[in-house]
Design a protein around this motif. Structure first.
Motif, PDB file in Angstrom:
ATOM      1  N   GLU A  12      45.043  23.959  51.297  1.00  9.24           N
ATOM      2  CA  GLU A  12      44.626  24.777  50.387  1.00  9.24           C
ATOM      3  C   GLU A  12      44.855  24.274  49.035  1.00  9.24           C
ATOM      4  N   LEU A  13      45.773  23.372  48.748  1.00  9.80           N
ATOM      5  CA  LEU A  13      45.667  22.978  47.364  1.00  9.80           C
ATOM      6  C   LEU A  13      44.587  21.951  46.901  1.00  9.80           C
ATOM      7  N   ALA A  14      44.333  21.229  48.138  1.00  7.43           N
ATOM      8  CA  ALA A  14      43.080  20.398  47.681  1.00  7.43           C
ATOM      9  C   ALA A  14      41.922  21.133  47.691  1.00  7.43           C
ATOM     10  N   GLY A  35      37.583  23.389  43.863  1.00 10.12           N
ATOM     11  CA  GLY A  35      36.831  24.873  43.577  1.00 10.12           C
ATOM     12  C   GLY A  35      36.371  25.570  44.775  1.00 10.12           C
ATOM     13  N   ASN A  36      37.004  25.222  45.989  1.00  7.82           N
ATOM     14  CA  ASN A  36      36.432  26.174  47.165  1.00  7.82           C
ATOM     15  C   ASN A  36      36.684  27.475  46.789  1.00  7.82           C
ATOM     16  N   LEU A  37      35.740  28.552  46.536  1.00  5.22           N
ATOM     17  CA  LEU A  37      36.053  29.736  45.980  1.00  5.22           C
ATOM     18  C   LEU A  37      36.662  30.590  47.293  1.00  5.22           C
ATOM     19  N   PRO A  38      36.192  30.587  48.643  1.00  2.00           N
ATOM     20  CA  PRO A  38      36.950  31.331  49.850  1.00  2.00           C
ATOM     21  C   PRO A  38      38.383  31.011  49.723  1.00  2.00           C
ATOM     22  N   THR A  39      38.615  29.770  49.576  1.00  3.59           N
ATOM     23  CA  THR A  39      39.979  29.490  49.408  1.00  3.59           C
ATOM     24  C   THR A  39      40.752  30.111  48.212  1.00  3.59           C
ATOM     25  N   ALA A  40      40.027  30.159  47.023  1.00  4.23           N
ATOM     26  CA  ALA A  40      40.722  30.767  45.729  1.00  4.23           C
ATOM     27  C   ALA A  40      40.928  32.242  46.188  1.00  4.23           C
ATOM     28  N   ILE A  41      39.920  32.955  46.555  1.00  4.80           N
ATOM     29  CA  ILE A  41      39.873  34.098  46.697  1.00  4.80           C
ATOM     30  C   ILE A  41      41.378  34.724  47.868  1.00  4.80           C
ATOM     31  N   ALA A  42      41.070  34.163  48.864  1.00  4.26           N
ATOM     32  CA  ALA A  42      42.194  34.202  49.992  1.00  4.26           C
ATOM     33  C   ALA A  42      43.486  33.836  49.425  1.00  4.26           C
TER      34      ALA A  42
END
Length: 141
Positions: free
Chosen positions: A43-45, A50-57
């Motif tokens: 997740e940190l990487a 800038g991965n948006l689905p990761t940022a939201i979740a």
């Protein structure tokens, strides 16, 4: 109470604040690291990329986790009580994460790999915040 009285007790109240804040921040960070450790993606990487689905979740996980930790900071009888209840808060959020991951059966992972926001990321974010709100209410005393 007069200003002089407030200034007299300020060092003790500041120390109490610093202990409570430090404990809360430590459990928040450790809890997020624990949740990330059981997540198959890095997740940190992904966040750095800038991965948006990761940022939201992950944002939902972060808010959901800090809500009960904040409630405990305000109602704990002392540092040990706060640490115990912070550990419970982290455990509840971890269980919510694992349950949601099993329920969606890879939906979020597919969104993350495609870097496209879909229902999985949004659903997980809202459910994690919801679990945190419920957890907060139960711990607020």
């Amino acid at each position: 109470m007069h200003a002089v009285d407030i200034l007299d007790i300020f060092p003790a109240t500041l120390l109490g604040f610093l202990v409570a804040f430090t404990l809360g921040a430590a459990f928040w960070a450790l809890g997020l690291m624990l949740v990330s450790a059981v997540t198959p993606q890095k997740e940190l990487a992904l966040l750095r990329a800038g991965n948006l689905p990761t940022a939201i979740a992950f944002g939902g996980k972060a808010v959901g986790m800090v809500l009960p930790i904040a409630a405990v900071a305000g109602s704990a009888a002392g540092p040990l009580d706060q640490a115990i209840w912070c550990a419970v808060a982290v455990l509840v959020q971890l269980l919510a994460h694992l349950l949601l991951s099993a329920l969606l059966q890879g939906r979020l992972r597919a969104e993350i790999e495609a870097d496209e926001v879909g229902g999985g990321a949004v659903f997980i974010a809202f459910m994690q915040v919801g679990a945190g709100i419920l957890n907060n209410a139960c711990m607020a005393g």
